[in-house]
Design an enzyme around this catalytic site. Structure first.
Site, PDB file in Angstrom:
ATOM      1  N   HIS A 161       5.319   6.325  11.698  1.00  0.00           N
ATOM      2  CA  HIS A 161       4.960   6.602  10.600  1.00  0.00           C
ATOM      3  C   HIS A 161       3.762   7.407  10.036  1.00  0.00           C
ATOM      4  CE1 HIS A 161       3.788   4.730   6.336  1.00  0.00           C
ATOM      5  NE2 HIS A 161       2.787   3.377   6.493  1.00  0.00           N
TER       6      HIS A 161
ATOM      7  N   ARG B 257       0.606  -0.696   0.305  1.00  0.00           N
ATOM      8  CA  ARG B 257       0.236  -0.154  -0.010  1.00  0.00           C
ATOM      9  C   ARG B 257       0.814   1.197   0.018  1.00  0.00           C
ATOM     10  NH1 ARG B 257      -3.204  -3.623   1.969  1.00  0.00           N
ATOM     11  NH2 ARG B 257      -1.862  -4.360   3.140  1.00  0.00           N
ATOM     12  N   THR B 258       1.920   0.929   0.696  1.00  0.00           N
ATOM     13  CA  THR B 258       2.812   2.161   1.289  1.00  0.00           C
ATOM     14  C   THR B 258       3.171   2.803  -0.239  1.00  0.00           C
ATOM     15  OG1 THR B 258       2.842   2.604   3.138  1.00  0.00           O
ATOM     16  CG2 THR B 258       4.001   3.954   2.726  1.00  0.00           C
TER      17      THR B 258
ATOM     18  N   LYS C 227      24.572  -7.431  -0.565  1.00  0.00           N
ATOM     19  CA  LYS C 227      25.584  -7.407  -1.296  1.00  0.00           C
ATOM     20  C   LYS C 227      26.509  -6.740   0.185  1.00  0.00           C
ATOM     21  CE  LYS C 227      25.267  -7.836  -5.980  1.00  0.00           C
ATOM     22  NZ  LYS C 227      26.030  -6.574  -7.277  1.00  0.00           N
TER      23      LYS C 227
ATOM     24  N   ARG D  51      11.816   3.010   3.748  1.00  0.00           N
ATOM     25  CA  ARG D  51      10.531   2.983   4.572  1.00  0.00           C
ATOM     26  C   ARG D  51      12.171   1.625   5.082  1.00  0.00           C
ATOM     27  NH1 ARG D  51       5.684  -0.515   5.022  1.00  0.00           N
ATOM     28  NH2 ARG D  51       4.866   1.422   5.388  1.00  0.00           N
TER      29      ARG D  51
END
Length: 331
Positions: free
Chosen positions: A135, A55-56, A83, A105
């Site tokens: 958030h 969603r975000t 890596k 995020r």
């Protein structure tokens, strides 16, 4: 508006209302045949996602493209991060590409703040969720949804949520959504009550600007909105309640409990929902549940944030005032 959006606690009442009002203007774009504005044409925005998201990530990408920005999607899987590349090296790579904003995020609480204050990159930083910390755009879209439903789409312009009683239920301990909502709703004048098992209540919660309760049934009759939270098993390293059935019996929202809420009250959920756990299908599919509205409103809110950080809040060297969203829309 400030240069970055890292925490909901950083927003003043005027900042928050400005974002909500701007989002109302942006929402009108969704009703047009061509859902685009030229506001951020020529700007480059990177969606830097170190955690899985649906969603975000899609909401931010839709918002960026509707504002005509150039969008780069970055995921940790399949990149140099897998890596062993550090956040600093990734940031400096983006800086070399000349990006204007980074939507990040990250699983580590504080990573967006570190990126914004380190000097590694000269770009606006927007927190799309960091660990169990914050958030902010989720809290903004939740407040936007509440204001539309509880105050009114047009009547809400310029208004906050003073006097509204919001109940947030579930896994408070691991929830960045709960923390962000408590901060923002308090700033907007709402009265917030958190309901959870004692094992899912954070240490130091008595310093938060909210009330605490352990019995869901006692709070329903006086709630204007009830927000259910998902139990975040992926962040748990212990057993916080006996069984799923026991949790659902005491803290799940079903049809009987929804019937005890005031007639105007709404049910919210930040998603993803676990039907049968914290919310039943009957409640999730009812007209009082705003989950789908929250997703749609998320695009408008993120358009507003991007506009204000990169367009509407920036005055050029000639001190020419920024164009308002309404004027842009009229063009």
């Amino acid at each position: 508006m400030q240069r970055h959006l890292i925490s909901a606690a950083d927003l003043t009442r005027d900042d928050a209302v400005l974002i909500l009002d701007t989002a109302e203007e942006m929402a009108r774009v969704a009703d047009r045949p061509i859902k685009k504005l030229p506001t951020l044409r020529g700007r480059t925005i990177v969606n830097l996602f170190f955690e899985d998201s649906t969603r975000t990530r899609i909401s931010f990408e839709a918002a960026e493209k509707r504002l005509s920005a150039d969008v780069i999607n970055f995921t940790a899987k399949g990149s140099s991060v897998s890596k062993g590349e550090s956040l600093k090296d990734t940031a400096q790579t983006l800086e070399a590409m000349g990006v204007d904003a980074v939507v990040i995020r990250h699983g580590a609480s504080g990573a967006p703040y570190r990126l914004a204050t380190s000097g590694w990159i000269d770009a606006a930083v927007i927190n799309a969720g960091d660990g169990t910390h914050q958030h902010p755009t989720q809290a903004l879209l939740d407040a936007f949804t509440m204001r539309r439903r509880l105050v009114g789409r047009d009547a809400g312009i310029g208004q906050d949520l003073s006097g509204k009683r919001i109940t947030i239920v579930g896994d408070i301990l691991h929830s960045r959504v709960a923390r962000s909502n408590v901060d923002l709703l308090h700033t907007l004048g709402a009265q917030v009550t958190l309901v959870a098992p004692p094992t899912l209540v954070p240490v130091g919660i008595e310093t938060w600007p909210c009330e605490i309760a352990y019995d869901l049934d006692s709070t329903l009759a006086k709630s204007d909105a009830v927000m259910m939270l998902r139990v975040q098993r992926e962040r748990m390293n212990a057993a916080f309640f006996p069984t799923e059935r026991e949790y659902s019996r005491r803290y799940g929202l079903d049809g009987d409990r929804m019937a005890r809420m005031p007639e105007h009250a709404i049910v919210m959920h930040p998603g993803p929902m676990v039907r049968g756990m914290e919310i039943t299908a009957e409640v999730a599919d009812s007209d009082r549940c705003t989950v789908v509205e929250q997703v749609a409103n998320g695009v408008s809110i993120r358009m507003a944030v991007l506009y204000l950080l990169l367009g509407g809040a920036v005055v050029d060297s000639k001190n020419v005032p920024a164009v308002s969203p309404t004027r842009i829309e009229e063009k």
